[in-house]
Motif scaffolding. Structure first.
Motif, PDB file in Angstrom:
ATOM      1  N   ASN A  58      32.839 -51.192  34.089  1.00 57.91           N
ATOM      2  CA  ASN A  58      34.135 -51.645  34.595  1.00 57.91           C
ATOM      3  C   ASN A  58      35.267 -50.740  34.106  1.00 57.91           C
ATOM      4  OD1 ASN A  58      35.622 -53.490  36.181  1.00 57.91           O
ATOM      5  ND2 ASN A  58      36.423 -54.395  34.304  1.00 57.91           N
ATOM      6  N   LYS A  59      36.427 -50.887  34.713  1.00 60.52           N
ATOM      7  CA  LYS A  59      37.578 -50.001  34.483  1.00 60.52           C
ATOM      8  C   LYS A  59      37.194 -48.554  34.828  1.00 60.52           C
ATOM      9  CE  LYS A  59      39.846 -53.165  31.333  1.00 60.52           C
ATOM     10  NZ  LYS A  59      40.895 -53.391  30.356  1.00 60.52           N
ATOM     11  N   ASP A  61      38.129 -47.000  37.271  1.00 61.49           N
ATOM     12  CA  ASP A  61      39.333 -46.289  37.726  1.00 61.49           C
ATOM     13  C   ASP A  61      40.009 -45.521  36.595  1.00 61.49           C
ATOM     14  OD1 ASP A  61      39.783 -49.171  36.981  1.00 61.49           O
ATOM     15  OD2 ASP A  61      41.878 -48.531  37.024  1.00 61.49           O
ATOM     16  N   ASP A  86      36.191 -51.432  39.617  1.00 63.89           N
ATOM     17  CA  ASP A  86      37.532 -51.788  39.165  1.00 63.89           C
ATOM     18  C   ASP A  86      37.599 -53.280  39.484  1.00 63.89           C
ATOM     19  OD1 ASP A  86      40.163 -52.583  39.112  1.00 63.89           O
ATOM     20  OD2 ASP A  86      40.938 -50.818  40.132  1.00 63.89           O
ATOM     21  N   SER A  87      37.471 -54.100  38.465  1.00 66.60           N
ATOM     22  CA  SER A  87      37.245 -55.521  38.751  1.00 66.60           C
ATOM     23  C   SER A  87      38.474 -56.221  39.338  1.00 66.60           C
ATOM     24  CB  SER A  87      36.744 -56.252  37.506  1.00 66.60           C
ATOM     25  OG  SER A  87      37.783 -56.416  36.595  1.00 66.60           O
ATOM     26  N   ASN A 130      38.696 -58.095  26.471  1.00 61.78           N
ATOM     27  CA  ASN A 130      39.612 -57.313  27.316  1.00 61.78           C
ATOM     28  C   ASN A 130      38.920 -56.355  28.295  1.00 61.78           C
ATOM     29  OD1 ASN A 130      42.390 -57.025  27.929  1.00 61.78           O
ATOM     30  ND2 ASN A 130      42.478 -55.076  26.856  1.00 61.78           N
ATOM     31  N   GLY A 132      37.507 -57.119  31.082  1.00 66.65           N
ATOM     32  CA  GLY A 132      37.752 -57.488  32.484  1.00 66.65           C
ATOM     33  C   GLY A 132      36.823 -58.573  33.034  1.00 66.65           C
ATOM     34  N   LYS A 133      36.244 -59.382  32.152  1.00 69.91           N
ATOM     35  CA  LYS A 133      35.291 -60.417  32.592  1.00 69.91           C
ATOM     36  C   LYS A 133      35.956 -61.458  33.493  1.00 69.91           C
ATOM     37  CE  LYS A 133      34.526 -61.301  28.252  1.00 69.91           C
ATOM     38  NZ  LYS A 133      35.312 -60.171  27.722  1.00 69.91           N
ATOM     39  N   SER A 134      37.088 -61.984  33.028  1.00 72.41           N
ATOM     40  CA  SER A 134      37.750 -63.041  33.795  1.00 72.41           C
ATOM     41  C   SER A 134      38.303 -62.482  35.109  1.00 72.41           C
ATOM     42  CB  SER A 134      38.877 -63.668  32.967  1.00 72.41           C
ATOM     43  OG  SER A 134      38.345 -64.234  31.781  1.00 72.41           O
ATOM     44  N   THR A 135      38.819 -61.244  35.052  1.00 71.70           N
ATOM     45  CA  THR A 135      39.327 -60.599  36.266  1.00 71.70           C
ATOM     46  C   THR A 135      38.205 -60.430  37.289  1.00 71.70           C
ATOM     47  OG1 THR A 135      40.874 -59.389  34.869  1.00 71.70           O
ATOM     48  CG2 THR A 135      40.587 -58.571  37.108  1.00 71.70           C
ATOM     49  N   GLY A 149      44.405 -61.603  30.920  1.00 75.43           N
ATOM     50  CA  GLY A 149      45.576 -61.092  30.209  1.00 75.43           C
ATOM     51  C   GLY A 149      45.272 -59.766  29.576  1.00 75.43           C
ATOM     52  N   GLY A 153      40.941 -61.377  23.596  1.00 76.16           N
ATOM     53  CA  GLY A 153      40.868 -62.755  23.103  1.00 76.16           C
ATOM     54  C   GLY A 153      41.541 -63.776  23.990  1.00 76.16           C
ATOM     55  N   VAL A 154      41.667 -63.483  25.292  1.00 74.19           N
ATOM     56  CA  VAL A 154      42.345 -64.421  26.196  1.00 74.19           C
ATOM     57  C   VAL A 154      41.456 -65.637  26.482  1.00 74.19           C
ATOM     58  CG1 VAL A 154      43.278 -64.740  28.517  1.00 74.19           C
ATOM     59  CG2 VAL A 154      43.833 -62.677  27.236  1.00 74.19           C
ATOM     60  N   THR A 155      40.190 -65.381  26.843  1.00 72.52           N
ATOM     61  CA  THR A 155      39.270 -66.493  27.104  1.00 72.52           C
ATOM     62  C   THR A 155      38.732 -67.010  25.770  1.00 72.52           C
ATOM     63  OG1 THR A 155      38.659 -65.428  29.176  1.00 72.52           O
ATOM     64  CG2 THR A 155      37.190 -67.172  28.375  1.00 72.52           C
ATOM     65  N   GLY A 174      35.288 -62.787  25.042  1.00 74.93           N
ATOM     66  CA  GLY A 174      34.816 -61.462  24.646  1.00 74.93           C
ATOM     67  C   GLY A 174      34.313 -61.484  23.219  1.00 74.93           C
TER      68      GLY A 174
HETATM   69  N1  LIG Z   1      42.569 -50.535  35.203  1.00 74.81           N
HETATM   70  C1  LIG Z   1      41.798 -51.622  35.191  1.00 74.81           C
HETATM   71  N2  LIG Z   1      42.245 -52.748  34.583  1.00 74.81           N
HETATM   72  C2  LIG Z   1      41.433 -53.829  34.590  1.00 74.81           C
HETATM   73  C3  LIG Z   1      40.164 -53.828  35.227  1.00 74.81           C
HETATM   74  N3  LIG Z   1      39.601 -55.040  35.042  1.00 74.81           N
HETATM   75  C4  LIG Z   1      40.477 -55.774  34.340  1.00 74.81           C
HETATM   76  N4  LIG Z   1      41.595 -55.059  34.060  1.00 74.81           N
HETATM   77  C5  LIG Z   1      42.750 -55.506  33.276  1.00 74.81           C
HETATM   78  O1  LIG Z   1      42.297 -55.679  31.930  1.00 74.81           O
HETATM   79  C6  LIG Z   1      42.975 -56.773  31.304  1.00 74.81           C
HETATM   80  C7  LIG Z   1      41.962 -57.737  30.701  1.00 74.81           C
HETATM   81  O2  LIG Z   1      41.305 -58.456  31.719  1.00 74.81           O
HETATM   82  P1  LIG Z   1      40.584 -59.866  31.466  1.00 74.81           P
HETATM   83  O3  LIG Z   1      39.857 -60.189  32.729  1.00 74.81           O
HETATM   84  O4  LIG Z   1      41.517 -60.868  30.892  1.00 74.81           O
HETATM   85  O5  LIG Z   1      39.522 -59.447  30.348  1.00 74.81           O
HETATM   86  P2  LIG Z   1      38.428 -60.385  29.630  1.00 74.81           P
HETATM   87  O6  LIG Z   1      37.197 -59.529  29.490  1.00 74.81           O
HETATM   88  O7  LIG Z   1      38.278 -61.669  30.338  1.00 74.81           O
HETATM   89  O8  LIG Z   1      39.110 -60.555  28.196  1.00 74.81           O
HETATM   90  P3  LIG Z   1      38.880 -61.718  27.081  1.00 74.81           P
HETATM   91  O9  LIG Z   1      38.893 -63.030  27.769  1.00 74.81           O
HETATM   92  O10 LIG Z   1      40.044 -61.495  26.179  1.00 74.81           O
HETATM   93  O11 LIG Z   1      37.580 -61.393  26.415  1.00 74.81           O
HETATM   94  C8  LIG Z   1      43.864 -57.378  32.388  1.00 74.81           C
HETATM   95  O12 LIG Z   1      45.179 -56.867  32.199  1.00 74.81           O
HETATM   96  C9  LIG Z   1      43.261 -56.864  33.687  1.00 74.81           C
HETATM   97  O13 LIG Z   1      44.202 -56.746  34.728  1.00 74.81           O
HETATM   98  C10 LIG Z   1      39.732 -52.608  35.877  1.00 74.81           C
HETATM   99  O14 LIG Z   1      38.625 -52.497  36.415  1.00 74.81           O
HETATM  100  N5  LIG Z   1      40.609 -51.559  35.819  1.00 74.81           N
END
Ligand SMILES: Nc1nc2c(ncn2[C@@H]2O[C@H](COP(=O)(O)OP(=O)(O)OP(=O)(O)O)[C@@H](O)[C@H]2O)c(=O)[nH]1
Ligand SMILES: [Mg+2]
Length: 284
Positions: A58-59, A61, A86-87, A130, A132-135, A149, A153-155, A174
């Motif tokens: 992921n990420k 991009d 790019d989630s 962070n 991008g799991k929730s995204t 977010g 540590g958001v989730t 995470g």
């Molecule tokens: N550039 C980019 N940003 C991303 C991508 N996926 C997620 N993000 C950003 O990364 C940040 C974290 O995303 P979350 O989905 O909250 O991450 P998480 O893994 O759920 O994080 P926790 O719950 O804290 O473990 C957010 O600001 C998203 O917009 C991606 O593929 N590319």
């Protein structure tokens, strides 16, 4: 600089994953495409043994395209289904839902033979904070169901999200691991923003990033902060040049290196220094 971050909610999260994993058919492991090796949880193989596995870079991009392709081949050789995403983009995550549905079809067939009907396929989404799991879950569900977010540590708790009648996804907090094997792993995790900002020495980390950028390509810093960064070989002086270029000044007129360091880290994390991958695929 030796970063370790393992707050209480991660201990709980690991316990929860151990319990919930019995209920799931597939484990979707999100890796950060900028550090596909350093973002692998070494415990996941044990935790997910016997489950279908899907590796998501992921990420993508933000990562170097050529190195991402190398990593894709590396993980495929190991027998994983690999998807680069790019989630935030629902087009980009389509392949994941296809892979989950494909695994689901096999399962429905097996269930039907055993006389079990209408049990959905369940997938657990896991990975470092962070990443991008929730995204990802929100893009798959095509709506904002999981809280996201841009800080680690958001989730905090588990959250099941129903994609449709056939698929349910489990969002998880995470997790990192109690001890990183080497310092470099801790530094890379801190650079991409998976470690709580409060425990980070930004200047030290920025100096490290300056060294990395210069080793990759002299133009990376010049293109963003101007010719001034080429005047010295010394990373602290280069950080001063960044402060100069961005007008980061303290009250007395001195350069604000802490602010410059945060600016630099933020530029890297959001891709403004270009697509940079910090890990290298192992040569085998
Ligand atoms: N550039 C980019 N940003 C991303 C991508 N996926 C997620 N993000 C950003 O990364 C940040 C974290 O995303 P979350 O989905 O909250 O991450 P998480 O893994 O759920 O994080 P926790 O719950 O804290 O473990 C957010 O600001 C998203 O917009 C991606 O593929 N590319
Ligand atoms: Mg989350």
């Amino acid at each position: 600089m030796n970063y370790q971050w393992y707050p209480g909610h991660m201990t709980k999260a690991v316990r929860m994953m151990r319990e919930e994993i019995r209920l799931v058919d597939i484990v979707i492991e999100l890796l950060d495409a900028r550090i596909p090796l350093s973002s692998i949880n070494p415990d996941i193989d044990t935790l997910a043994s016997g489950k279908g596995r899907l590796v998501v870079l992921n990420k993508y991009d933000l990562a170097d395209e050529r190195l991402s392709a190398d990593f894709e081949r590396y993980f495929e050789k190991k027998g994983y289904v690999v998807v680069k995403t790019d989630s935030r983009d629902s087009q980009s995550v389509k392949k994941i839902s296809e892979a989950v549905m494909a695994a689901g079809n096999e399962k429905f067939e097996r269930d039907r033979k055993k006389g079990i009907l209408n049990r959905p396929v369940r997938a657990m989404v896991c990975g470092i904070p962070n990443v991008g799991k929730s995204t990802l879950i929100n893009s798959l569900a095509k709506k904002a169901s999981a809280k996201t977010g841009n800080k680690p540590g958001v989730t905090r708790g588990k959250q099941w999200i129903k994609l449709n009648k056939q698929v349910e996804l489990l969002d998880t907090p995470g997790i990192l691991w109690p001890k990183f094997e080497d310092r470099e792993t801790g530094i890379k995790l801190a650079l991409i923003g998976t470690i709580n900002d409060d425990i980070i020495d930004h200047e030290e980390l920025a100096v490290k990033l300056i060294d990395i950028c210069r080793a990759l390509n002299e133009d990376i810093l010049k293109d963003r902060y101007g010719e001034g960064v080429l005047a010295s070989q010394d990373p602290v002086e280069i950080l001063t040049a960044v402060a100069k270029s961005r007008g980061a000044l303290l009250k007395g007129g001195e350069y604000d290196l802490n602010r410059a360091a945060r600016l630099l880290l933020d530029d890297f994390r959001s891709g403004r220094l270009g697509r940079i991958t910090l890990d290298r695929p192992p040569v085998n």
